[in-house]
Design a protein around this motif. Structure first.
Motif, PDB file in Angstrom:
ATOM      1  N   LEU A 291       0.960  -1.081   0.067  1.00 39.22           N
ATOM      2  CA  LEU A 291      -0.129   0.045  -0.181  1.00 39.22           C
ATOM      3  C   LEU A 291       1.099   1.164   0.456  1.00 39.22           C
ATOM      4  O   LEU A 291       0.452   2.161  -0.508  1.00 39.22           O
ATOM      5  CB  LEU A 291      -1.220  -0.126   1.620  1.00 39.22           C
ATOM      6  N   LEU A 292       1.794   0.916   0.756  1.00 37.71           N
ATOM      7  CA  LEU A 292       3.200   2.119   0.852  1.00 37.71           C
ATOM      8  C   LEU A 292       4.009   2.222  -0.140  1.00 37.71           C
ATOM      9  O   LEU A 292       4.309   3.183  -0.203  1.00 37.71           O
ATOM     10  CB  LEU A 292       3.256   2.892   2.564  1.00 37.71           C
ATOM     11  N   ARG A 293       4.298   1.281  -0.852  1.00 38.17           N
ATOM     12  CA  ARG A 293       6.091   0.881  -1.031  1.00 38.17           C
ATOM     13  C   ARG A 293       5.283  -0.133  -2.438  1.00 38.17           C
ATOM     14  O   ARG A 293       6.076  -1.462  -2.323  1.00 38.17           O
ATOM     15  CB  ARG A 293       7.054  -0.243  -0.770  1.00 38.17           C
ATOM     16  N   PRO A 294       4.095   0.210  -3.106  1.00 36.84           N
ATOM     17  CA  PRO A 294       3.960  -0.462  -4.811  1.00 36.84           C
ATOM     18  C   PRO A 294       5.020  -0.898  -5.383  1.00 36.84           C
ATOM     19  O   PRO A 294       5.139  -2.351  -5.560  1.00 36.84           O
ATOM     20  CB  PRO A 294       3.039   0.084  -5.204  1.00 36.84           C
ATOM     21  N   GLU A 295       6.098  -0.465  -5.289  1.00 36.66           N
ATOM     22  CA  GLU A 295       7.046  -1.094  -6.069  1.00 36.66           C
ATOM     23  C   GLU A 295       8.337  -0.749  -5.628  1.00 36.66           C
ATOM     24  O   GLU A 295       9.606  -0.619  -5.745  1.00 36.66           O
ATOM     25  CB  GLU A 295       7.478   0.288  -7.297  1.00 36.66           C
ATOM     26  N   GLY A 296       8.353  -1.477  -3.676  1.00 38.62           N
ATOM     27  CA  GLY A 296       9.408  -1.793  -3.497  1.00 38.62           C
ATOM     28  C   GLY A 296       9.740  -0.109  -3.152  1.00 38.62           C
ATOM     29  O   GLY A 296       9.197   1.337  -2.849  1.00 38.62           O
ATOM     30  N   GLU A 297      11.352  -0.698  -1.690  1.00 39.45           N
ATOM     31  CA  GLU A 297      11.693   0.831  -1.220  1.00 39.45           C
ATOM     32  C   GLU A 297      12.615   1.698  -2.075  1.00 39.45           C
ATOM     33  O   GLU A 297      13.233   1.211  -3.115  1.00 39.45           O
ATOM     34  CB  GLU A 297      12.995   0.367  -0.089  1.00 39.45           C
ATOM     35  N   SER A 298      12.261   3.047  -2.007  1.00 40.93           N
ATOM     36  CA  SER A 298      12.314   4.056  -3.379  1.00 40.93           C
ATOM     37  C   SER A 298      12.687   5.360  -2.598  1.00 40.93           C
ATOM     38  O   SER A 298      12.380   6.787  -2.796  1.00 40.93           O
ATOM     39  CB  SER A 298      11.728   3.661  -4.625  1.00 40.93           C
ATOM     40  N   ASP A 299      12.600   5.904  -1.198  1.00 43.50           N
ATOM     41  CA  ASP A 299      11.806   6.693  -0.290  1.00 43.50           C
ATOM     42  C   ASP A 299      13.231   7.281   0.286  1.00 43.50           C
ATOM     43  O   ASP A 299      14.063   6.446   0.936  1.00 43.50           O
ATOM     44  CB  ASP A 299      10.853   6.861  -0.385  1.00 43.50           C
ATOM     45  N   ALA A 300      13.388   9.110   0.486  1.00 37.94           N
ATOM     46  CA  ALA A 300      14.431   9.399   1.187  1.00 37.94           C
ATOM     47  C   ALA A 300      14.159   9.297   2.602  1.00 37.94           C
ATOM     48  O   ALA A 300      14.944   8.780   3.702  1.00 37.94           O
ATOM     49  CB  ALA A 300      14.279  10.960   1.229  1.00 37.94           C
ATOM     50  N   ALA A 301      13.003   8.376   3.140  1.00 39.08           N
ATOM     51  CA  ALA A 301      12.454   8.039   4.421  1.00 39.08           C
ATOM     52  C   ALA A 301      11.873   6.814   4.168  1.00 39.08           C
ATOM     53  O   ALA A 301      11.260   5.885   3.412  1.00 39.08           O
ATOM     54  CB  ALA A 301      11.290   8.590   4.414  1.00 39.08           C
ATOM     55  N   PRO A 302      12.519   5.817   4.764  1.00 40.19           N
ATOM     56  CA  PRO A 302      12.520   4.481   4.759  1.00 40.19           C
ATOM     57  C   PRO A 302      11.295   4.040   5.286  1.00 40.19           C
ATOM     58  O   PRO A 302       9.951   4.755   6.040  1.00 40.19           O
ATOM     59  CB  PRO A 302      13.469   3.474   5.894  1.00 40.19           C
ATOM     60  N   LEU A 303      10.764   2.557   5.371  1.00 42.83           N
ATOM     61  CA  LEU A 303       9.413   1.500   5.659  1.00 42.83           C
ATOM     62  C   LEU A 303       9.650   1.204   6.988  1.00 42.83           C
ATOM     63  O   LEU A 303      10.277   0.143   6.882  1.00 42.83           O
ATOM     64  CB  LEU A 303       8.438   1.443   3.778  1.00 42.83           C
ATOM     65  N   PHE A 304       9.070   1.471   8.055  1.00 43.08           N
ATOM     66  CA  PHE A 304       8.815   0.008   8.901  1.00 43.08           C
ATOM     67  C   PHE A 304       7.926   0.036   8.953  1.00 43.08           C
ATOM     68  O   PHE A 304       6.491   0.150   9.246  1.00 43.08           O
ATOM     69  CB  PHE A 304       9.256   1.514  10.320  1.00 43.08           C
ATOM     70  N   ALA A 305       8.194  -1.639   9.437  1.00 46.72           N
ATOM     71  CA  ALA A 305       6.773  -2.937   9.472  1.00 46.72           C
ATOM     72  C   ALA A 305       6.228  -3.595   9.930  1.00 46.72           C
ATOM     73  O   ALA A 305       7.949  -4.061  10.726  1.00 46.72           O
ATOM     74  CB  ALA A 305       6.330  -3.267   7.432  1.00 46.72           C
TER      75      ALA A 305
END
Length: 389
Positions: A291-305
């Motif tokens: 939902l927040l990363r439809p194409e994997g990690e690609s942002d200045a802010a990481p995803l914490f899951a």
């Protein structure tokens, strides 16, 4: 003194992490988005897990104490409950978990069993391993009228009223109020509000067979989405089939514009139903990383899951019909999220796993000691995640 935040193991975890951060500060520099006070901002996804969601608070408390805050937030079922409270408790730079902990600690989850004595007996029977199967069946039979008429045994009104009451404490009555709260800009943050505006709660909309993120798709179901209390979105996400009535929304917007929205948002091209029924989002996506990363990690802010309990560590025993049926259901529930991690294996480093022990996700009779134990387990998992090389 809070038995949660002042628990000896929680205090020890924080002391160890703070020492690690002094000795190896680079390990704790996770995000490129920060504010003037040096807080780091990350996106957050939380898995569903029924009453085990208490463990999410221990995990989040440690993250907040280590100066992390949350931009976009998404969750399913129990994860959606915590996501909404986290979003509504204050502006994005504020620490909020202690307020949420106090409200959760004060609430007897058994209050959510609002289907009367028969429903309560049935829920207790499910948790009693020594109760004879024939007695469980008898309790089930007593609830057949509710199942026939309402497709569940608990209305879910008590849950909705509790959640809406908590939002009211923070001045949030509508989606517009929530948007305004989240629009407050922390001093010196190096991004714009558009970057953190989204909060999403996953529900399964079974009238059209669609996985729905609310409020993203709220315009499909409500003519004025901004006037809707956000508690409705979470009530949809947590509607465990059979245990709760599905959430119903009638009077769906009609017409050509509405048809176009359905086609674009839900890939649905048929007649718009007169009523939509929502059940627990875990039926379609219990851990909505995509939902927040439809194409994997690609942002200045990481995803914490945050995941509640480890899975896919053993095969399903299909040596009975019950085991076979359970394996089918579990496979259907987890396929989409597992497939995402197969396609984007680099996202596995974003996932922290909470060991929920022997606690049951359906135990609405959790004692205070059980809640504290789950909280500590969450804190323990957060330390493991932050200390990882």
């Amino acid at each position: 003194m809070s038995p949660y935040t002042e628990h000896p193991e929680v205090r020890a975890i924080l002391a160890e992490l703070r020492l690690e951060a002094l000795q190896n500060p680079e390990r704790f520099q996770r995000s490129g988005i920060r504010d003037a006070a040096g807080r780091q901002y990350v996106d957050l996804v939380m898995e569903g897990g029924g009453t085990l969601g208490t463990a999410l608070l221990g995990y989040l408390y440690i993250l907040e104490q280590m100066n992390f805050r949350f931009l976009q937030i998404a969750g399913t079922s129990a994860g959606s409950i915590v996501a909404l409270l986290l979003a509504a408790a204050g502006p994005i730079d504020a620490a909020k978990t202690e307020w949420i902990i106090a409200r959760m600690a004060a609430k007897a989850f058994s209050d959510f069993i609002d289907g009367g004595k028969d429903a309560e007996q049935f829920m207790q029977a499910l948790l009693d391993e020594d109760l004879q199967k024939r007695k469980k069946a008898r309790f089930t039979a007593k609830n057949m009228d509710d199942l026939k008429d309402h497709y569940g045994i608990n209305p879910g009104d008590a849950f909705y009223e509790w959640l809406a009451g908590l939002l009211a404490e923070r001045g949030v009555y509508t989606l517009a109020d929530l948007k305004a709260l989240r629009g407050r800009v922390p001093e010196g943050i190096n991004c714009t509000p558009e970057r953190w505006a989204r909060v999403a709660f996953v529900a399964a909309e079974i009238s059209t067979g669609t996985k729905i993120a609310l409020p993203d798709a709220a315009a499909l179901y409500w003519a004025e989405p901004d006037a809707v209390n956000p508690s409705h979105f979470v009530r949809a996400s947590m509607s465990v089939p059979v245990f709760f009535y599905p959430m119903r929304v009638g009077g769906l917007p009609q017409g050509e514009a509405a048809q176009a929205r359905w086609a674009a948002s839900a890939n649905y091209f048929g007649p718009i139903p007169p009523e939509a029924l929502f059940v627990d989002g875990g039926a379609m996506s219990n851990f909505p990383l995509s939902l927040l990363r439809p194409e994997g990690e690609s942002d200045a802010a990481p995803l914490f899951a945050i995941k509640i309990g480890q899975d896919r560590t053993n095969y399903n025993a299909c040596d009975s019909f019950g085991g076979f049926a359970g394996a089918i259901l579990g496979s259907m529930m987890s396929f989409y999220d597992n497939d995402y991690l197969v396609r984007y294996p680099e996202m596995r480093h974003s996932v922290g796993v909470i060991d929920s022990g022997e606690h049951s996700w359906l135990d609405f009779y959790l004692s205070d000691a059980d809640k504290v134990d789950l909280f500590v387990r969450g804190a323990r998992a957060a330390k493991t995640f932050l200390s990882a090389e």
